[in-house]
Write a protein that holds these residues in place. Structure first.
Motif, PDB file in Angstrom:
ATOM      1  N   HIS A  13       1.352   6.898   9.925  1.00  0.00           N
ATOM      2  CA  HIS A  13       1.279   6.013   8.777  1.00  0.00           C
ATOM      3  C   HIS A  13       2.638   5.889   8.115  1.00  0.00           C
ATOM      4  O   HIS A  13       3.231   6.888   7.748  1.00  0.00           O
ATOM      5  N   PRO A  14       3.157   4.665   7.970  1.00  0.00           N
ATOM      6  CA  PRO A  14       4.534   4.514   7.482  1.00  0.00           C
ATOM      7  C   PRO A  14       4.761   5.034   6.072  1.00  0.00           C
ATOM      8  O   PRO A  14       5.870   5.452   5.734  1.00  0.00           O
ATOM      9  N   GLU A  15       3.705   5.020   5.230  1.00  0.00           N
ATOM     10  CA  GLU A  15       3.926   5.419   3.843  1.00  0.00           C
ATOM     11  C   GLU A  15       3.898   6.939   3.665  1.00  0.00           C
ATOM     12  O   GLU A  15       4.448   7.460   2.709  1.00  0.00           O
ATOM     13  N   TYR A  16       3.239   7.628   4.574  1.00  0.00           N
ATOM     14  CA  TYR A  16       3.123   9.071   4.411  1.00  0.00           C
ATOM     15  C   TYR A  16       4.398   9.755   4.876  1.00  0.00           C
ATOM     16  O   TYR A  16       5.130   9.243   5.712  1.00  0.00           O
ATOM     17  N   THR A  17       4.628  10.944   4.353  1.00  0.00           N
ATOM     18  CA  THR A  17       5.781  11.712   4.825  1.00  0.00           C
ATOM     19  C   THR A  17       5.471  12.266   6.212  1.00  0.00           C
ATOM     20  O   THR A  17       4.331  12.256   6.669  1.00  0.00           O
ATOM     21  N   GLY A  18       6.526  12.754   6.857  1.00  0.00           N
ATOM     22  CA  GLY A  18       6.340  13.315   8.186  1.00  0.00           C
ATOM     23  C   GLY A  18       5.345  14.461   8.165  1.00  0.00           C
ATOM     24  O   GLY A  18       4.498  14.590   9.056  1.00  0.00           O
TER      25      GLY A  18
END
Lengths: 420, 260
Positions: free
Chosen positions: A99-104
């Motif tokens: 998910h692009p918004e979540y952190t790694g």
């Protein structure tokens, strides 16, 4: 059934294509078809035992990704059967499932949870995932700030956790840097050695040949050829080359309208070894046994390579041949091109340029070597065509010829400090 | 079966937590924005309907009591509206997870519902704090409120499934839903008491599930008694709708994959 075994029986996937989303709803309500069927895969039959490694080759749109998604369990076959036993881990297209918004870190936690790990187990394997991804402080930043290589590193690290019985890796891996590619290939081999089944898809045919024992060549959603990785990759490579050669200059005559026609470009037709070859000696070492039958040269023997290239009407000053001699541990021994030597190619009546590259006294010492041949333009940047790791050959030193290393260096010994 | 349900619920909770954080990430006041719009609207409505129009609920006589009734109604409505407006988009938002991971699709409509429960509980805490300050708090009411919350959550989940799956095929739904919710708000006895309705409209109001739910919320939180007959009926309806909604969802999800 044993864990890690895969059986596909006449499996096929057809997508329904709707002009507009609500057509799918209307179709269901009115019970009247409003879609076009797109057969992405048909009649795929495969049997893989645990521990097998299968490479997938084929052109873009041949159905490789669909087959991988089918094997990963993200797609259900619309016909036939697809039975996979055991826990599977898949690294599909770049960044899929992340998910692009979540952190790694959040992506790692979520990814592991999605793969069925209990919260306690997630925390347990998390350090390992983070260590393998090696993202440093970036792990606390949102995924959208990552480079594509970092995304792949994270995706792969998540996918390989939880000891999969079946590991499915798409070509996304090739985005990673060399260091990570090596580590991930090592890791894949490790998982494979532990008895897992590997499905590997890559445009890097060399990697497919190295990683896999078997391979499948897909063409327009069907299996064109199965067999040993070596045989399938070679056949595929031959066909790609032949297709480029057959490609007519005009687009109208293109045999397969699905594949975009590439304009006529200069290309390599043949690379052959010449010079003072000797029959290969019978090898005693077991490890060399597959290499026997290679053309062999003695150190200081005459060595020659003949390259035939189709000029395709290209101005000859814009066409150059480069040759690199490479040892099997990837050391570049020597490389030079007609461009750098200021040599001008000449074309024959058939429009082909034949050039012979000769080393009168080959200075290479014992070892296995291969060639890289490049067809480049006058700037040296654009590559028309290339053959990598072609024409393997070996070099043997005569028994009286001592010396170790890569090549023979002319030298002298002199005594100094003696009273004369 | 129970274990499966538990892992799915955990997964949904996980997604919901991230969802909330993602929505307010980077904004200075963070979670405050969840509460600001409803509290602001509460002030406006109290001013217009309570102070200026002098509407009154139940036995209350002061504007302050009107505000509490109004707030209890708005809590129900806002939580419900959150699910109704959010569920049509939830599948397309999580498209990537749905198509590329083994995520079970039926988990996704749980996200807006769990979100709404979170928001509702925070709002209820504020209401209770207000009631305590005003000396009107009934401790038993809080306990009786929990079944209402359950019914509200089930009812919204029952609608989240069909809305979620139909939203895939009809993207227009996400534009339509806010308007539908505004209509529903004015057609339910939230801003005005049921007693203000002329008699010949009353039978229609009996069919308004949201209105019935609001009545339950007010009865428990503010008056400390549970209208269990209404609640049991609502529960039955909710379970029935949930079954139908899930059936529709299951039926259409393979098609949704083609379209997503």
């Amino acid at each position: 059934m044993k864990l890690g075994s895969i059986t596909l029986q006449q499996a096929g996937v057809s997508y329904r294509q709707y002009a507009r989303p609500h057509d799918a709803l209307l179709e269901w309500l009115l019970r009247r078809p409003r879609h076009r069927n797109f057969h992405a895969l048909k009649g795929i039959s495969l049997t893989l035992e645990p521990g097998a490694s299968l490479g997938l080759v084929g052109d873009n749109g041949a159905g490789k990704s669909t087959l991988l998604r089918l094997l990963a369990g993200n797609l259900v076959p619309t016909e036939g059967r697809c039975d996979i036993y055991g826990h599977r881990a898949a690294l599909l297209e770049l960044g899929s499932g992340l998910h692009p918004e979540y952190t790694g870190l959040e992506n790692a936690r979520l990814g592991l949870a999605l793969r069925g790990l209990e919260p306690a187990a997630v925390e347990q394997v998390l350090p390992e995932v983070l260590a393998f991804a090696g993202l440093g402080d970036f792990i606390h930043r949102p995924l959208k700030q990552y480079s594509s290589g970092m995304v792949v590193r994270l995706g792969f690290s998540i996918a390989i956790q939880a000891n999969p019985d079946v590991l499915i890796v798409d070509e996304a891996l090739s985005v990673g840097d060399q260091f990570f590619q090596k580590r991930s290939l090592d890791r894949m081999r490790h998982i494979l050695n532990q008895g897992a089944t590997l499905i590997f898809c890559s445009h890097n045919l060399y990697q497919v040949r190295e990683m896999c024992t078997q391979a499948v060549w897909l063409e327009q959603g069907q299996i064109r050829l199965t067999g040993t990785a070596q045989a399938v990759v070679d056949a595929y490579q031959d066909s790609t080359r032949a297709r480029t050669a057959d490609m007519p200059a005009t687009i109208t005559g293109s045999p397969t309208p699905a594949t975009p026609a590439t304009p006529q470009m200069p290309r390599l037709l043949a690379v052959t070894l010449a010079g003072d070859q000797q029959a290969a000696e019978t090898e005693t070492e077991v490890s060399d046994h597959q290499q026997s039958g290679l053309p062999a040269y003695r150190t200081h023997a005459a060595f020659a390579v003949e390259v035939t290239a189709h000029t395709a009407g290209m101005a000859l000053e814009d066409l150059h041949v480069g040759i690199v001699l490479r040892r099997n541990d990837d050391v570049q021994c020597f490389g030079i091109s007609t461009l750098h030597d200021g040599f001008r190619l000449e074309a024959g009546a058939d429009g082909n340029a034949r050039v012979c590259f000769t080393i009168e006294r080959l200075p290479l010492l014992s070892g296995h070597y291969c060639l890289e041949v490049w067809l480049i333009d006058a700037s040296g940047v654009h590559v028309y065509d290339a053959r990598e790791r072609c024409c393997p050959f070996q070099v043997r030193q005569d028994s009286q010829q001592q010396g170790i290393g890569l090549c023979w260096m002319p030298h002298q010994w002199q005594n100094r400090g003696l009273a004369t | 079966m129970a274990a499966l349900l538990q892992t799915r619920l955990l997964l949904a909770l996980n997604l919901c937590r991230r969802d909330l954080r993602e929505r307010y990430q980077g904004s200075m006041l963070g979670i405050f924005w969840l509460l600001f719009p409803p509290l602001f609207m509460l002030c406006i409505y109290t001013l217009v309907f309570g102070e200026i129009l002098q509407l009154r609920f139940g036995s209350g006589t002061s504007t302050r009591e009107f505000a509490f009734y109004l707030f209890a109604g708005l809590i129900t409505f806002n939580a419900f509206a959150e699910v109704m407006t959010r569920s049509p988009t939830v599948l397309s938002e999580k498209r990537d997870l749905l198509l590329n991971t083994p995520l079970p699709a039926s988990v996704l409509p749980l996200i807006p519902v769990l979100n709404s429960i979170m928001l509702e509980l925070i709002a209820v805490l504020i209401l209770v704090a207000g009631l305590i300050l005003a000396g009107l708090f009934q401790p038993s009411g809080l306990l009786l409120y929990l079944p209402c919350l359950l019914v509200r959550a089930l009812l919204s989940l029952a609608l989240a499934y069909p809305l979620g799956i139909i939203g895939v095929f009809l993207p227009d739904l996400r534009q339509i839903m806010p308007a539908v919710m505004t209509v529903l708000m004015f057609l339910s006895p939230i801003l005005y008491p049921l007693e203000a309705i002329p008699d010949h409209f009353r039978p229609w109001y009996a069919w308004n599930l949201l209105g019935q739910l609001v009545a339950c919320y007010r009865a428990t939180l503010l008056e400390g008694h549970l209208p269990w007959e209404t609640l049991a009926a609502l529960m039955l309806v909710a379970l029935l709708l949930l079954g139908l909604g899930l059936m529709l969802f299951r039926q259409l999800i393979p098609r949704a994959r083609y379209v997503l």
